[in-house]
Write a protein that holds these residues in place. Structure first.
Motif, PDB file in Angstrom:
ATOM      1  N   VAL A  32       6.291 -10.633  -0.756  1.00 46.43           N
ATOM      2  CA  VAL A  32       5.415 -10.009   0.397  1.00 46.43           C
ATOM      3  C   VAL A  32       4.266  -9.033  -0.052  1.00 46.43           C
ATOM      4  O   VAL A  32       4.838  -8.471  -0.843  1.00 46.43           O
ATOM      5  CB  VAL A  32       6.604  -9.383   1.315  1.00 46.43           C
ATOM      6  N   LEU A  33       3.186  -9.268   0.603  1.00 47.13           N
ATOM      7  CA  LEU A  33       2.160  -8.501   0.022  1.00 47.13           C
ATOM      8  C   LEU A  33       1.855  -7.721   1.457  1.00 47.13           C
ATOM      9  O   LEU A  33       1.622  -8.458   2.428  1.00 47.13           O
ATOM     10  CB  LEU A  33       0.988  -9.337  -0.327  1.00 47.13           C
ATOM     11  N   ALA A  34       1.869  -6.402   1.547  1.00 55.32           N
ATOM     12  CA  ALA A  34       1.696  -5.706   2.682  1.00 55.32           C
ATOM     13  C   ALA A  34       0.425  -4.524   2.310  1.00 55.32           C
ATOM     14  O   ALA A  34       0.842  -3.811   1.735  1.00 55.32           O
ATOM     15  CB  ALA A  34       2.948  -4.800   3.040  1.00 55.32           C
TER      16      ALA A  34
ATOM     17  N   SER B 231      -4.155  -0.484  -1.900  1.00 50.51           N
ATOM     18  CA  SER B 231      -4.125  -1.944  -1.562  1.00 50.51           C
ATOM     19  C   SER B 231      -4.895  -2.880  -2.266  1.00 50.51           C
ATOM     20  O   SER B 231      -4.598  -4.212  -2.580  1.00 50.51           O
ATOM     21  CB  SER B 231      -4.703  -2.105  -0.029  1.00 50.51           C
ATOM     22  N   VAL B 232      -6.132  -2.542  -2.675  1.00 44.45           N
ATOM     23  CA  VAL B 232      -6.965  -3.390  -3.617  1.00 44.45           C
ATOM     24  C   VAL B 232      -6.144  -3.714  -4.937  1.00 44.45           C
ATOM     25  O   VAL B 232      -6.350  -4.641  -5.429  1.00 44.45           O
ATOM     26  CB  VAL B 232      -8.477  -2.755  -4.033  1.00 44.45           C
ATOM     27  N   ASP B 233      -5.734  -2.602  -5.392  1.00 51.21           N
ATOM     28  CA  ASP B 233      -4.878  -2.840  -6.825  1.00 51.21           C
ATOM     29  C   ASP B 233      -3.715  -3.745  -6.315  1.00 51.21           C
ATOM     30  O   ASP B 233      -3.395  -4.569  -7.230  1.00 51.21           O
ATOM     31  CB  ASP B 233      -4.244  -1.674  -7.275  1.00 51.21           C
ATOM     32  N   ALA B 234      -2.939  -3.567  -5.021  1.00 53.44           N
ATOM     33  CA  ALA B 234      -1.911  -4.853  -4.968  1.00 53.44           C
ATOM     34  C   ALA B 234      -2.576  -6.243  -5.041  1.00 53.44           C
ATOM     35  O   ALA B 234      -1.746  -7.103  -5.544  1.00 53.44           O
ATOM     36  CB  ALA B 234      -1.244  -4.527  -3.559  1.00 53.44           C
TER      37      ALA B 234
ATOM     38  N   ALA C 227       0.725  -1.083   0.103  1.00 52.04           N
ATOM     39  CA  ALA C 227       0.133  -0.118  -0.092  1.00 52.04           C
ATOM     40  C   ALA C 227       0.685   1.101   0.008  1.00 52.04           C
ATOM     41  O   ALA C 227       1.900   1.348   0.702  1.00 52.04           O
ATOM     42  CB  ALA C 227      -0.864   0.022   1.271  1.00 52.04           C
ATOM     43  N   GLY C 228       0.351   2.288  -0.646  1.00 46.98           N
ATOM     44  CA  GLY C 228       1.159   3.490  -0.790  1.00 46.98           C
ATOM     45  C   GLY C 228       1.444   4.035   0.645  1.00 46.98           C
ATOM     46  O   GLY C 228       2.579   4.734   0.883  1.00 46.98           O
ATOM     47  N   SER C 229       0.420   3.909   1.498  1.00 47.21           N
ATOM     48  CA  SER C 229       0.778   4.566   2.962  1.00 47.21           C
ATOM     49  C   SER C 229       1.789   3.979   3.675  1.00 47.21           C
ATOM     50  O   SER C 229       2.246   4.527   4.749  1.00 47.21           O
ATOM     51  CB  SER C 229      -0.630   4.238   3.656  1.00 47.21           C
ATOM     52  N   LEU C 230       2.465   2.712   3.060  1.00 46.44           N
ATOM     53  CA  LEU C 230       3.498   2.035   3.672  1.00 46.44           C
ATOM     54  C   LEU C 230       4.872   2.143   3.113  1.00 46.44           C
ATOM     55  O   LEU C 230       5.732   1.719   3.583  1.00 46.44           O
ATOM     56  CB  LEU C 230       3.295   0.607   3.734  1.00 46.44           C
TER      57      LEU C 230
END
Length: 229
Positions: free
Chosen positions: A85-87, A69-72, A39-42
């Motif tokens: 890793v998916l965050a 996050s949804v796009d990730a 996520a961009g926020s991370l």
């Protein structure tokens, strides 16, 4: 071949062997790659963690790929891309959208809360506070920023804040007026609103508190009943 030539060849071979050995252990020859969709926020904390990790594990190269996050998640489930890793900013996306075909477990590593970020240049920045924020945001000349709820958890959480505020303040009009505010800027992910805040194109943006703190922004803290902490 004379002795001088033999010594020269031996020296070159030794230097080459030492160099290749160092390059191997330093990871220059066959580096290991670690791919992280996040996520961009991370972005800020993951950048720092990546620096520390690669310093301790020099053979590893980390590739960070930021999105909502949804796009990730959709990169994996729909586009069939792979990562190590998916965050994401909303852990529930993983069991809801990825179990059991694309994931088997999750780790919850942090929590956050929603705030309203702004700068000294934002309209009415000297007036806004935790009691009147929805009145300030509803003014016709105020530009509000939020992320796309179909791509970014911060976006649908902003809409949840509107709904909870209507209940908390016993004022049903808050939800509709903020949702349909004429001057609203929507971006794919919440961190993309930061440039608009800093340039003055956006007055107030719904962000995670961690993002506001990391970027040195002012922010309005919302009541616990609203902030989704």
């Amino acid at each position: 071949m004379n002795l001088k030539e033999i010594i020269t060849i031996a020296a070159v071979a030794t230097i080459t062997a030492v160099g290749l050995t160092y390059a191997y252990w330093a990871g220059y020859l066959f580096p290991e790659y670690l791919t992280i969709f996040h996520a961009g926020s991370l972005s800020v904390p993951l950048d720092k963690l990546s620096e520390e990790f690669t310093s301790a594990h020099q053979r590893v190269r980390i590739a960070l790929e930021s999105s909502g996050s949804v796009d990730a998640v959709r990169k994996i489930t729909d586009l069939h891309k792979s990562c190590d890793v998916l965050a994401v900013a909303d852990y529930t996306l993983i069991p809801e959208l990825m179990y059991p075909e694309h994931a088997e477990w999750t780790i919850i590593f942090a929590s956050n809360e929603m705030v309203i970020a702004y700068t000294d240049e934002s309209s009415y920045s000297a007036e806004i506070n935790p009691e009147n924020w929805f009145k300030v945001l509803n003014r016709s000349d105020v530009i509000i920023g939020r992320s796309d709820p179909n791509k970014d958890p911060c976006g649908y959480r902003a809409l949840m804040v509107f709904q909870l505020a209507a209940i908390y303040y016993n004022n049903p009009s808050i939800n509709a007026s903020l949702w349909n505010h004429a001057k609203t800027t929507v971006r794919p992910k919440s961190v993309e609103l930061l440039a608009g805040l800093e340039s003055g194109q956006i007055d107030y943006a719904f962000e995670y508190k961690s993002v506001a703190v990391q970027h040195g922004l002012k922010y309005v803290e919302l009541p616990d009943e609203i902030n989704l902490s």
